[in-house]
Scaffold this active site. Structure first.
Site, PDB file in Angstrom:
ATOM      1  N   TYR A 173      14.609 110.581 -24.271  1.00  0.00           N
ATOM      2  CA  TYR A 173      13.941 111.821 -24.665  1.00  0.00           C
ATOM      3  C   TYR A 173      12.626 112.009 -23.902  1.00  0.00           C
ATOM      4  CZ  TYR A 173      17.600 112.064 -28.185  1.00  0.00           C
ATOM      5  OH  TYR A 173      18.821 112.129 -28.812  1.00  0.00           O
ATOM      6  N   ASP A 264      22.517 101.743 -27.478  1.00  0.00           N
ATOM      7  CA  ASP A 264      21.748 101.234 -28.607  1.00  0.00           C
ATOM      8  C   ASP A 264      22.669 100.928 -29.784  1.00  0.00           C
ATOM      9  OD1 ASP A 264      19.667 100.599 -30.253  1.00  0.00           O
ATOM     10  OD2 ASP A 264      19.145 102.668 -30.719  1.00  0.00           O
ATOM     11  N   ALA A 318      20.323 100.552 -38.985  1.00  0.00           N
ATOM     12  CA  ALA A 318      20.848 101.885 -39.260  1.00  0.00           C
ATOM     13  C   ALA A 318      22.232 101.690 -39.868  1.00  0.00           C
ATOM     14  CB  ALA A 318      20.901 102.720 -37.992  1.00  0.00           C
TER      15      ALA A 318
END
Ligand code: ADP
Ligand code: SF4
Length: 670
Positions: A173, A264, A318
């Site tokens: 990003y 990731d 996550a």
């Protein structure tokens, strides 16, 4: 609690705030975004209730020039965005967790399909996902404005009640685009040397601290390696230098391996638990600030090692928090055996990539917290003491039996085979898929704890047996079989390939000889995984598919590129955009999209095209009151769908099956 695990429950200070323990739910997408704030808040609230000390949001855009539509993202563009997000912060606080928010600008990653604002970035660059749009290069005035957007969004985040505010320089990003020389060729003070390329990142950290640092912790999320070697940010080179340069500026380092998100959150097929450790271990040696990273951690021992070995200060997660929102509480209460371990299948990633609400193979309640009011650990008791017979102990049958037993029914589970698990028992033997066995193992562990379940193995049920048992509820979870008629996604016409095999035959031990041709018109994992297995077994394998690439649907699970690379590495010949036309004695005829046919060597032909429900019992018994079919027996699909279908049936038993709640915009009369 096991005293060895006590270290996981120590509080950790992050700048001006203190996390109650080391369980840190790192930012992850939910598919809800700004359009479904109540769904997002309820999901995060369940994580906090389950003991996660820090619960973060997904990416939250700071300005309309960063719009990821149609994918779900949050926004803090204006004051009206504050109240909906405050609900998420409150949901975390209600259970004692800190609430983190991941402020985001995508640069040339943002498509701006909704806002139609031209993208901005370090240089003129084709937009990554919205072709043929081009991102324009930011001048100094743009950079000043950009810094203002970050500051304003941070202030709004503070007003919404967040405790941790992110500067997000991961996953390609905008601040990362400035950082990496692959995407920054500027000649001004924001380009050239690493110090210049890191200037914007440093300024963002300082601006954010100035804006909200009195009460909020400022976190940096940084990809310390973008897996392009020294040409890009790399842990051994500039990744290390950036951390050294900015070491004490943020209050927390959230570090990962990126480039694309797929690196990731690699699936279990392509990475083991803790796979990022070698890349990120150095970070703690360069900063005194707390460090968090991820690695699909589900084993408490492995978590303790992470802390004791000084790899990180938190257990970042996550996916493990999606598969089991109550993971921390289970460890604290000495119930680690009850952790519903993530299997690393990336069906959750697929939900995001398909722009729909989050779903999970292991946890059928994920994403349903608000819209159906489902809770992962609580379920309403069934009002009467009735009996249920579940036929078939694949993922659907196991889930149905468990959920019905949790509701208090007297459950009998009958399985034709000796082993439980259905398709999982076979599929988990394929290369890289051993963790899929956890779907079976967790359910067996939980079933064993319930007194009101009887399990019968080697008990193939016929219609007459079922009539004799006369259960109040009959749930048929008899699964599916791979088709032999070649009907698939593209080829819809049934054809006869007399000497062909299916994956069921391979799992049953059918002999594979000579050159192998796998015809994949199903496009998920099976074709590619079988090709990998047989190539590893020493066979010459061709994978023929009507799609332009191998395992085409695996794009959504972020696996397709890895699968294709692996197959090519193993010498599998991938023949895309071809249909199977005929089978000869030692050849098969395949036809390309222009209608040109050719013969390829083929002694063993394996059809991976689709599955048919194994619904003989259903056909015989469906008029019997209280009879239902679930999972693949109802409609063959993913394991996630089988588990969900069974859970849904069992949870809704005795209740009206109403449509799920939807978050509708206010309208006249509300
Ligand atoms: P799902 O994904 O829907 O759970 P699976 O194919 O994994 O489906 O599992 C179906 C299970 O049902 C298999 O283990 C199979 O042996 C079992 N089964 C099928 N028919 C019968 C039957 N008549 N009696 C008992 N078990 C059956
Ligand atoms: Fe893990 Fe699969 Fe659930 Fe994602 S969908 S959290 S990878 S089990």
């Amino acid at each position: 609690m096991d005293p060895n695990h006590a270290i996981l429950f120590e509080p950790v200070q992050i700048g001006p705030v203190t996390a109650p323990n080391r369980f840190y739910q790192t930012p992850h997408a939910t598919g809800f975004g700004w359009q479904r704030p109540q769904s997002g808040a309820a999901l995060r609230g369940v994580k906090a209730e389950g003991g996660w000390g820090v619960v973060c949001t997904e990416y939250c855009s700071i300005h309309p020039s960063s719009d990821d539509s149609p994918y779900a993202f949050l926004t803090l563009w204006e004051d009206a965005d504050i109240a909906p997000l405050a609900a998420t912060a409150e949901a975390g606080h209600a259970h004692g967790a800190l609430a983190g928010i991941e402020l985001w600008h995508g640069g040339f990653h943002a498509s701006n399909r909704m806002t139609r604002v031209p993208g901005v970035g370090p240089q003129v660059q084709p937009s990554m996902f919205h072709l043929p749009a081009t991102t324009r290069a930011m001048d100094k005035a743009d950079i000043r404005a950009f810094r203002g957007w970050q500051r304003d969004a941070a202030k709004r985040a503070k007003q919404a009640g967040f405790d941790i505010v992110y500067v997000y320089a991961g996953h390609d990003y905008l601040p990362f685009q400035f950082l990496s020389r692959r995407s920054n060729t500027r000649g001004d003070s924001y380009g050239g040397t690493l110090e210049n390329r890191a200037r914007l990142l440093r300024e963002m950290l300082e601006d954010t601290r100035e804006a909200v640092g009195d009460t909020c912790a400022v976190a940096i999320r940084l990809a310390v390696d973008e897996l392009h070697g020294p040409a890009g940010i790399c842990a051994e080179d500039e990744g290390r230098d950036v951390v050294a340069m900015l070491a004490e500026i943020p209050d927390l380092w959230d570090v990962n391996v990126a480039g694309a998100l797929g690196n990731d959150s690699k699936s279990a097929r392509f990475s083991a638990e803790g796979y990022q450790e070698d890349y990120i271990r150095f970070v703690k040696t360069l900063t005194s600030k707390p460090v968090v990273s991820v690695g699909r951690f589900t084993s408490p021992e492995r978590m303790v090692q992470q802390i004791r070995n000084g790899v990180q200060d938190f257990i970042g997660a996550a996916r493990p928090s999606i598969a089991d929102p109550f993971l921390p509480l289970k460890i604290r209460e000495g119930r680690a055996d009850e952790i519903r371990e993530c299997i690393g299948c990336n069906i959750c990633r697929a939900a995001n990539n398909e722009a729909v609400g989050l779903r999970c193979t292991q946890n059928p309640t994920m994403g349903e917290e608000w819209r159906r009011g489902w809770h992962p650990e609580r379920i309403a008791a069934y009002p009467r003491r009735e009996t249920a017979l579940v036929v078939g102990a694949g993922p659907a049958g196991l889930e149905a039996a468990l959920t019905l037993a949790r509701r208090g029914l007297e459950v009998t589970l009958a399985e034709a085979r000796r082993s439980l698990g259905g398709r999982i028992s076979f599929e988990s033997t394929l290369p890289g898929l051993a963790t899929w066995g956890r779907v079976r193992d967790w359910r067996m562990t939980m079933l064993a704890k319930l007194p009101n379940v009887q399990i019968y193995r080697e008990s193939r049920m016929a219609a007459g047996d079922i009539e004799d048992l006369a259960p109040d509820h009959l749930i048929l979870a008899t699964g599916s079989q791979w088709r032999r008629d070649g009907v698939g996604v593209v080829g819809m016409e049934a054809r006869l390939f007399e000497r062909s095999l299916t994956p069921d035959d391979i799992f049953a031990g059918a002999k594979v000889t000579g050159p192998v041709l796998i015809y994949d018109d199903e496009h998920y994992f099976m074709g590619g995984a079988l090709a990998e297995k047989l190539a590893r077994d020493g066979h010459r394998v061709r994978l023929v598919t009507p799609y332009p690439q191998a395992s085409g649907w695996a794009i959504y699970t972020d696996e397709q590129g890895f699968i294709q690379e692996r197959l090519m590495g193993l010498g599998v010949e991938i023949i895309p955009q071809h249909m199977l036309a005929a089978q000869g004695t030692d050849t098969a005829t395949i036809t390309d999209t222009m209608g040109q046919s050719r013969d390829v060597p083929c002694e063993t032909l394996i059809l991976v095209t689709g599955r048919l429900p194994d619904d003989g019992l259903w056909q015989a018994l469906h008029t019997r009151p209280g009879t239902a079919r679930v999972g693949d027996c109802l409609a063959p699909s993913s394991i996630a769908d089988a588990v969900y279908s069974a859970h849904r049936h069992a949870r809704l038993l005795g209740e009206a099956d109403t449509p799920p709640r939807r978050e509708r915009p206010p309208h006249k009369g509300t």
